[in-house]
Design an enzyme around this catalytic site. Structure first.
Site, short mmCIF file in Angstrom:
data_model
loop_
_atom_site.label_atom_id
_atom_site.label_comp_id
_atom_site.label_asym_id
_atom_site.label_seq_id
_atom_site.Cartn_x
_atom_site.Cartn_y
_atom_site.Cartn_z
N ASP A 176 -8.79 -6.46 11.38
CA ASP A 176 -7.66 -6.50 10.46
C ASP A 176 -6.71 -5.45 10.99
O ASP A 176 -6.92 -4.25 10.81
CB ASP A 176 -8.10 -6.16 9.03
CG ASP A 176 -6.94 -6.27 8.03
OD1 ASP A 176 -5.78 -6.09 8.46
OD2 ASP A 176 -7.19 -6.51 6.84
N HIS A 177 -5.66 -5.88 11.69
CA HIS A 177 -4.86 -4.91 12.45
C HIS A 177 -4.19 -3.88 11.57
O HIS A 177 -3.85 -2.79 12.03
CB HIS A 177 -3.83 -5.64 13.33
CG HIS A 177 -2.74 -6.32 12.57
ND1 HIS A 177 -2.85 -7.62 12.15
CD2 HIS A 177 -1.52 -5.90 12.17
CE1 HIS A 177 -1.75 -7.98 11.51
NE2 HIS A 177 -0.92 -6.94 11.51
N HIS A 239 -5.38 -8.08 4.31
CA HIS A 239 -4.64 -6.82 4.37
C HIS A 239 -4.55 -6.12 3.02
O HIS A 239 -4.85 -4.93 2.89
CB HIS A 239 -3.22 -7.06 4.90
CG HIS A 239 -3.17 -7.77 6.21
ND1 HIS A 239 -4.08 -7.56 7.22
CD2 HIS A 239 -2.29 -8.70 6.69
CE1 HIS A 239 -3.76 -8.34 8.25
NE2 HIS A 239 -2.70 -9.02 7.95
#
Length: 501
Positions: A176-177, A239
């Protein structure tokens, strides 16, 4: 410290690999984390040669201004294999090349498999990695996978079972960047390193929490993907719920991936599972229409490429999460995210409760309204914090006015700080899962989101319902108003006051 590993990137010709992975690997190379003992195999359907692949890699790192020698030496560690993920013979070729490079670069049988592909291929790939004996018995075998991880709980669970049949959970790194972003990681430091906040981080002092992920762009060329996803699955399931869990978790026993994961999972388990009626009351969705902002006109979502003319896909979500535990009972966590909003920005606003009594109320004067204390964490595009306090207006009397204590990272610091994917690739090399999603987190997130999705699927929304360039539909503002709250961040006001919106 130098790390040694062979990276095998499935989807090596794709946009993600070119925009994020190759530049991030080069940053690690420039810093000496990767030196001589690493190699990269890119695989995809295209019939590229090693030479052509290396030229592409060089192009992707030009913005980082490598010297010709650096670019040449770095790209020489890259090898290409034309590959069909469903063809067993191709995995045999991959094993031969893998063994050759392991010996050539002295990689100690350390392997990272990066699946930069659609999730329907994940199970096939990991099964072949095992059946064709590409996994090593010595060294490490780590799997890095991109979102989306399934499209609902059932598909995610099936996918997880396929992967877990080959890789143990400790070797699965679900990207999950956002968890690699500097200010997301700063949430924990702000809380746990400052008693002024941690002692007040509960329902006795906090009125509500607001999380905004605002995007000024439309869906661009992602219409096909977005039609099958929508804002709920694209942003909330991963996110946003990750940020909620970081904001709300208890103090971990230690700052290790196991302890942090345990506390995050407790938060996700405590988030109230809404009934269909509660979903309708606490969540709203929207889709952008045509709009005009500061002289620029925008097309509606339904006119974007690869989007159905009668699409009911949401491009905006706003909602209220309730966390049913001792610390957060009664505190709403408001979230919103959307495309084609007024400004690009990701920020968190922690709104503190008012003082019990306003003493700045004199018999012969009107009561002075006190501004609420607000801690803002700026995540992007700017990075930093601000704290809104009440101070005295200059002049006669004791009239309070809000004062903002503000800190933003300089452009120089921001530009030179590690990019999210660089951090996450280094974490994977080191085997640190702190900034990745564990299956227990993914499972709980899908359970929460599935209830919203299933409720919404029972009716046809009246779309479009907000103009491009605004901060979402009217219902998103009414959602807070009915609880006596309002959105703290409203960038559209500036444009409206100047006749630009």
């Amino acid at each position: 410290m130098e790390q040694s590993a062979l990276f095998t990137i499935f989807g090596g010709t794709g946009d993600l690999a070119k925009r994020k992975l190759y530049p991030s690997l080069f940053r690690l190379y420039k810093k000496g984390t990767l030196k001589e003992h690493f190699a990269v195999i890119g695989t995809a359907r295209r019939p590229w040669s090693d030479e052509h692949y290396r030229e592409i890699v060089k192009e992707t790192i030009q913005e980082l201004q490598p010297t010709p020698e650096e670019a040449e030496n770095f790209s020489n560690h890259f090898y290409y294999l034309s590959h069909n993920v469903n063809d067993t013979k191709h995995y045999d070729e991959l094993r031969v090349l893998t063994d050759k490079l392991d010996e050539q670069y002295q990689l100690s049988n350390n392997r990272i498999y990066y699946l930069a592909m659609a999730p329907q291929f994940f199970g096939t790939i990991v099964e072949h990695l095992q059946s064709q004996r590409i996994l090593t018995e010595n060294g490490f075998n780590r799997l890095v996978i991109e979102k989306p991880f399934g499209f609902d709980y059932d598909s995610a669970n099936e996918l997880n079972q396929q992967i877990r049949a080959v890789f143990p959970e400790k070797d699965i790194f679900r990207i999950d960047h956002y968890l690699g972003k500097e200010m997301i990681q700063n949430i924990s430091v702000v809380r746990f390193a400052n008693n002024i906040f941690e002692s007040m981080w509960n329902n006795r002092y906090i009125d509500n929490v607001q999380i905004t992920f605002s995007e000024s762009l439309g869906v661009e060329d992602r219409g096909g993907y977005y039609e099958n996803s929508g804002a709920l699955k694209d942003m909330v399931q991963n996110h946003i719920l990750q940020v909620v869990s970081l904001l709300a978790m208890e103090v971990p026993v230690s700052f290790s991936d196991e302890s942090i994961r345990l506390e995050k999972v407790k938060v996700l388990e405590a988030i109230r599972r809404y009934t269909p009626e509660e979903v309708e009351d606490n969540f709203v969705r929207g889709q952008y229409d045509a709009g005009k902002l500061d002289g620029t006109e925008f097309a509606p979502y339904r006119k974007e490429p690869n989007v159905a003319e009668d699409s009911s896909t949401e491009t905006f979500v706003a909602g209220k999460f309730l966390i049913d535990n001792f610390r957060w009972s009664g505190v709403p966590f408001y979230i919103r995210t959307g495309k084609r909003m007024t400004e690009k920005g990701t920020r968190i606003n922690v709104i503190f409760k008012q003082v019990p009594v306003n003493v700045f109320h004199f018999d012969n004067e009107d009561e002075q309204e006190l501004a609420q204390n607000v801690l803002t964490i700026y995540i992007q595009p700017t990075e930093g914090f601000s704290l809104t306090l009440n101070g005295k207006q200059i002049g006669q009397g004791f009239n309070p006015e809000p004062v903002k204590m503000d800190f933003r990272q300089s452009a120089e610091v921001t530009e030179n700080s590690p990019e999210a994917y660089e951090k996450l690739l280094l974490d994977a090399l080191r085997g640190d899962g702190t900034n990745f999603s564990h299956w227990d987190e993914v499972a709980n997130s899908w359970e929460i989101v599935d209830r919203i999705r299933k409720t919404w699927d029972q009716s046809t929304p009246e779309f479009p319902n907000y103009a491009a360039g605004t901060m979402g539909p009217k219902a998103a503002f009414e959602l807070l108003e009915k609880n006596g709250h309002e959105w703290n961040w409203h960038p559209d006001t500036w444009y409206r006051e100047r006749g630009k919106l």
